[in-house]
Design an enzyme around this catalytic site. Structure first.
Site, PDB file in Angstrom:
ATOM      1  N   ILE A 131     -60.376   4.346  81.085  1.00 62.95           N
ATOM      2  CA  ILE A 131     -60.971   5.656  81.358  1.00 62.95           C
ATOM      3  C   ILE A 131     -61.540   5.657  82.781  1.00 62.95           C
ATOM      4  O   ILE A 131     -62.755   5.674  82.979  1.00 62.95           O
ATOM      5  CB  ILE A 131     -62.047   6.034  80.320  1.00 62.95           C
ATOM      6  CG1 ILE A 131     -63.032   4.881  80.086  1.00 62.95           C
ATOM      7  CG2 ILE A 131     -61.402   6.453  79.015  1.00 62.95           C
ATOM      8  CD1 ILE A 131     -64.250   5.270  79.269  1.00 62.95           C
ATOM      9  N   TYR A 134     -75.228  10.260  80.761  1.00 62.26           N
ATOM     10  CA  TYR A 134     -74.720  10.551  82.098  1.00 62.26           C
ATOM     11  C   TYR A 134     -75.387  11.823  82.635  1.00 62.26           C
ATOM     12  O   TYR A 134     -75.138  12.935  82.140  1.00 62.26           O
ATOM     13  CB  TYR A 134     -73.206  10.730  82.094  1.00 62.26           C
ATOM     14  CG  TYR A 134     -72.418   9.542  81.583  1.00 62.26           C
ATOM     15  CD1 TYR A 134     -72.997   8.276  81.448  1.00 62.26           C
ATOM     16  CD2 TYR A 134     -71.079   9.679  81.231  1.00 62.26           C
ATOM     17  CE1 TYR A 134     -72.266   7.196  80.981  1.00 62.26           C
ATOM     18  CE2 TYR A 134     -70.336   8.605  80.760  1.00 62.26           C
ATOM     19  CZ  TYR A 134     -70.949   7.373  80.630  1.00 62.26           C
ATOM     20  OH  TYR A 134     -70.219   6.299  80.170  1.00 62.26           O
ATOM     21  N   LEU A 136     -61.136  -0.040  86.871  1.00 58.45           N
ATOM     22  CA  LEU A 136     -60.570  -0.299  88.200  1.00 58.45           C
ATOM     23  C   LEU A 136     -61.332  -1.374  88.955  1.00 58.45           C
ATOM     24  O   LEU A 136     -60.719  -2.287  89.516  1.00 58.45           O
ATOM     25  CB  LEU A 136     -60.539   0.996  89.026  1.00 58.45           C
ATOM     26  CG  LEU A 136     -59.881   2.209  88.363  1.00 58.45           C
ATOM     27  CD1 LEU A 136     -59.831   3.364  89.340  1.00 58.45           C
ATOM     28  CD2 LEU A 136     -58.481   1.867  87.859  1.00 58.45           C
ATOM     29  N   LYS A 141     -62.851   6.882  86.388  1.00 56.67           N
ATOM     30  CA  LYS A 141     -63.582   8.074  86.813  1.00 56.67           C
ATOM     31  C   LYS A 141     -63.157   8.462  88.218  1.00 56.67           C
ATOM     32  O   LYS A 141     -62.920   7.605  89.065  1.00 56.67           O
ATOM     33  CB  LYS A 141     -65.080   7.804  86.746  1.00 56.67           C
ATOM     34  CG  LYS A 141     -65.956   8.957  87.245  1.00 56.67           C
ATOM     35  CD  LYS A 141     -66.601   8.612  88.553  1.00 56.67           C
ATOM     36  CE  LYS A 141     -67.543   9.744  88.976  1.00 56.67           C
ATOM     37  NZ  LYS A 141     -68.309   9.409  90.185  1.00 56.67           N
ATOM     38  N   SER A 142     -63.062   9.748  88.461  1.00 56.66           N
ATOM     39  CA  SER A 142     -62.760  10.225  89.802  1.00 56.66           C
ATOM     40  C   SER A 142     -63.464  11.540  90.035  1.00 56.66           C
ATOM     41  O   SER A 142     -63.497  12.402  89.156  1.00 56.66           O
ATOM     42  CB  SER A 142     -61.255  10.418  89.989  1.00 56.66           C
ATOM     43  OG  SER A 142     -60.999  10.917  91.291  1.00 56.66           O
TER      44      SER A 142
END
Length: 282
Positions: A238, A57, A199, A240-241
């Site tokens: 998990i 990442y 999501l 992500k935001s």
């Protein structure tokens, strides 16, 4: 959190929190780093303790962002997961890669260290490196990511799965393939599931009737998706935001449980497959 942590197999006593915060796409743009750190700070303030990253990442940038965010926090209260590139998973390279990740994170231990996806390095070498890292206390548990049923079964058949505590795979409402054969295989061998991309907001929103279900629950579609994971408990999600506001929405959803009727309504619109399907990878 309202459900207990999940014990992981392996030589150490390791407890994995039931939901985490992902860092994919973080650390790629230095101009966004402060905002990303702020989002992770908000996650910490709310009570999130599980954070997922990888050397891939941002080519280590996400680990640096996460390291900045957790600096000064009680390390014993955190659960950190990172992942190694497949080409860095040999005897010597994996130890060096882990040490580089530790330096970027600003810590002396990674709680869960994963092989990011199957690669060309013999898995026996990867296991040897994992064993050394475990013995030295640089990692607390080891696992894999993006291994499908055939790949994981091959490791089990070869007697190479004893150290595998986790398999992290893509799992969400539109992509329920792992529920057919992969998750049952993992359950039989005491390998925990972690769901990345839990999501999948746009594909989930396209499911007929899903927005109405979310509205009935008083949730956004993203919140409904996370609550679905938390209620079913098949895999540790998990999400992500990158913004404090979205992190707050996720915290609300992580503590929301859906009724049996709501789960049935989702199943009717997005059922699990009745036959094996290829593992989705991103």
């Amino acid at each position: 959190m309202t459900i207990a942590t999940l014990p992981l197999r392996g030589p150490n006593t390791v407890q994995m929190p039931p939901v985490g915060v992902g860092t994919w796409r973080m650390g790629e743009d230095p101009a966004q780093a402060s905002a990303e750190v702020a989002a992770l700070h908000r996650a910490l303030d709310l009570g999130f303790t599980h954070f997922d990253t990888a050397e891939m990442y941002g080519e280590g940038g996400a680990e640096e962002v996460l390291g900045r965010a957790i600096a000064g926090h009680d390390r014993e209260g955190l659960f950190l997961c990172s992942k190694v590139y497949p080409w860095n998973a040999g005897r010597r390279d994996m130890v060096a890669a882990c040490e580089a990740s530790l330096a970027r994170l600003g810590t002396d231990r990674i709680d869960l260290y994963l092989l990011h996806w199957p690669g060309g390095v013999p898995f026996a070498e990867t296991l040897e490196a994992a064993g050394q890292l475990l013995d030295e206390g640089k990692i607390a548990a080891f696992g894999v990511s993006n291994f499908d049923t055939e790949g994981l079964q091959g490791l089990i058949d070869a007697g190479q799965a004893d150290l595998i505590a986790v398999n992290q795979v893509m799992h969400n409402i539109p992509n329920r393939g792992p529920e057919h054969d992969l998750f049952p295989l993992m359950k039989r061998h005491d390998i925990a599931a972690v769901a990345y991309c839990p999501l999948e907001i746009a594909p989930t929103r396209r499911i007929d009737g899903i927005e109405e279900i979310a509205e009935t629950e008083g949730l956004s579609v993203a919140q409904l998706a996370l609550a679905w994971h938390m209620t079913r408990g098949l895999a540790v999600p998990i999400p992500k935001s990158s913004t404090p506001a979205h992190v707050e929405e996720l915290w609300t959803a992580a503590n929301h449980r859906l009724s049996a009727e709501t789960l049935a309504a989702i199943d009717a619109r997005a059922p699990a497959p009745d036959r094996p399907v290829p593992l989705q990878v991103r």
